[in-house]
Design a protein around this motif. Structure first.
Motif, PDB file in Angstrom:
ATOM      1  N   ASP A   1       4.350   7.496  -5.515  1.00  0.00           N
ATOM      2  CA  ASP A   1       4.894   6.143  -5.364  1.00  0.00           C
ATOM      3  C   ASP A   1       6.378   6.101  -5.724  1.00  0.00           C
TER       4      ASP A   1
ATOM      5  N   GLU B   1       8.537   7.400  -2.925  1.00  0.00           N
ATOM      6  CA  GLU B   1       8.220   6.969  -1.553  1.00  0.00           C
ATOM      7  C   GLU B   1       9.461   6.735  -0.704  1.00  0.00           C
ATOM      8  N   GLY B   2      10.590   6.516  -1.342  1.00  0.00           N
ATOM      9  CA  GLY B   2      11.820   6.298  -0.584  1.00  0.00           C
ATOM     10  C   GLY B   2      12.632   7.561  -0.364  1.00  0.00           C
TER      11      GLY B   2
ATOM     12  N   ARG C   1      -5.002   8.222  -3.017  1.00  0.00           N
ATOM     13  CA  ARG C   1      -4.218   7.019  -3.221  1.00  0.00           C
ATOM     14  C   ARG C   1      -5.135   5.873  -2.886  1.00  0.00           C
TER      15      ARG C   1
ATOM     16  N   GLN D   1      -6.619   2.563  -1.771  1.00  0.00           N
ATOM     17  CA  GLN D   1      -6.123   1.583  -0.788  1.00  0.00           C
ATOM     18  C   GLN D   1      -6.325   0.180  -1.306  1.00  0.00           C
TER      19      GLN D   1
END
Ligand code: FES
Ligand code: FES
Lengths: 164, 272
Positions: free
Chosen positions: A126, A129-130, A162, A164
């Motif tokens: 997370d 993520e960028g 991960r 959901q």
């Protein structure tokens, strides 16, 4: 416009065009080319730097917006020629191939560790993520960050879950 | 960036509003810049003047009051929302939507106000703001008014805002505080991506409301539904407000299908 910024502890006073991005200011005006431009549009994270204590995509910040601010880039990561813990872990885990994403990865990883000192695999995913990496497949990067934060065990299967 | 512009960063709101009133030529307000600077770079926007709104004290404020509810500044960032313990406690849906917006470093810059004035059909903050009855505070040099968010969006990338008006805050009233709410966003990848569809379901004062993004020209919301609404009735209410298109991300049939799937699942979750 004349701006004053502190980059990696060094104060600069420079004239910059209003439409110049922070990224181009760092690379072209200050010669700090460790920070990379991938997309120039906030998608890839290669240009991630610290600005006033927070990570930003420097391709989407104007140099004039940084007036009076403090910037940290990958050039400030190693101290006196000694790699930081993160850099060292990236090195040992082969988390660097072409290296284009690495500066941004280290910046984002540092911010992650700052607010989550012992991240899980999901928290690392997370937090990054960028940041895109087109070489490693991410696994080595995740291992390196786990290692740098004391969460890595040799041969441990990485489970990619991960919720959901 | 090829297009050249001048830059101003007033430090008082009154000065900024006066500047909006008098400036000649095209101007754009700069908050997080995560849309504006990309659009200038792409040549889609060519402002003569860029006005930075972040240098004013209180621009990024978050204030909470039991009676008055939540007040967000015009430059409150998405990560400010995520790290606020009061928002986590009283407006969890707002936080759920914030967490799904772009990537960490984008959230450090991107602002809530920017996300709605941009008026993209795929706005992540709009579903929460619609469910929570937010109002948008709009100012000019001489006027102040409040617009309910339900009346704010008028079309794809269009709002009721007039050229010399500026959004100076968002209020989320106290009657929607402590409402349970969940948000689900369908993306092509699990990380940073625009939404294919987004659905929020909130339980506000014993009634259900469902807000949807990326499935109509603007983000949309149903009328209030009874808490024990049947699945077909809820789906009917949602069907009536959406009007999806096919684009590079997926077909309209798939959008319709996933909106109903998420609606069904989220209603269960919110009631649980
Ligand atoms: S170069 Fe800034 S995000 Fe890709
Ligand atoms: S090492 Fe090449 S992009 Fe990550």
């Amino acid at each position: 416009m004349k701006i004053q910024v502190t980059v990696n502890g060094i104060a600069y006073e420079k004239d910059v065009a209003e439409h110049r991005t922070l990224l181009h200011f760092l690379r072209d005006d200050l010669g700090l080319t460790g920070t990379k431009e991938g997309c120039g549009a906030g998608e890839c994270g290669a240009c991630t730097v610290y600005f006033n204590g927070k990570t930003v995509n420097s391709c989407m910040v104007l140099a004039v917006e940084a007036n009076g601010g403090t910037i940290e880039t990958i050039e400030g990561e190693a101290q006196d020629g000694v790699l930081s813990r993160l850099q060292d872990a990236f090195d040992r885990h082969h988390a660097v191939q072409c290296g284009f994403c690495t500066a941004g990865m280290i910046m984002s990883a540092r911010e992650l560790i700052h607010h989550t000192p012992h991240p899980t695999v999901k928290e690392i995913q997370d937090g990054l993520e960028g940041n895109f990496c087109r070489c490693t497949g991410y696994e080595q990067i995740i291992e390196a960050i786990l290692d740098a934060t004391g969460g890595y065990r040799e041969k441990e299967e990485l489970v990619y879950v991960r919720e959901q | 960036m090829i297009h050249q512009f001048s830059y101003m960063a007033p430090t008082e709101l009154d000065d900024l509003l006066a500047l909006l009133d008098t400036t000649k030529g095209g101007f754009k307000l700069l908050a997080g810049g995560t849309d504006l600077l990309v659009n200038i770079r792409n040549g889609l926007l060519k402002p003569d003047l860029v006005i930075d709104v972040k240098r004013i004290a209180g621009a990024g404020a978050i204030t909470y009051d039991v009676e008055k509810g939540l007040q967000l500044g015009w430059a409150t960032t998405i990560n400010d929302i995520i790290s606020s313990t009061e928002i986590a406690k009283h407006y969890p849906l707002l936080q759920a939507c914030a967490c799904d917006l772009a990537s960490y470093q984008v959230r450090n810059r991107a602002t809530v106000v920017g996300n709605i004035v941009n008026a993209s059909p795929c706005s992540d903050m709009a579903p929460a703001l619609l469910c929570l009855d937010a109002s948008i505070l709009v100012a000019t040099a001489t006027t102040r008014k409040t617009i309910p968010i339900q009346k704010f969006f008028t079309g794809v990338k269009q709002t009721v805002l007039q050229p010399r008006e500026m959004v100076v805050g968002i209020t989320i009233p106290s009657h929607t505080k402590d409402s349970k709410g969940v948000y689900r966003k369908l993306k092509r990848i699990q990380g940073h991506d625009l939404g294919i569809v987004g659905v929020a379901v909130a339980m506000v004062e014993g009634r259900l409301r469902i807000a949807v993004s990326s499935a109509a020209p603007t983000p949309v919301i149903t009328d209030d539904l009874p808490l024990d609404v049947s699945a077909p009735d809820a789906l009917y209410a949602v069907e009536r407000i959406i009007n999806p298109i096919s684009d590079i991300r997926c077909t309209k049939e798939y959008r319709r299908f996933m909106v109903s799937e998420f609606t069904k699942r989220l209603i269960q979750e919110v009631r649980a």
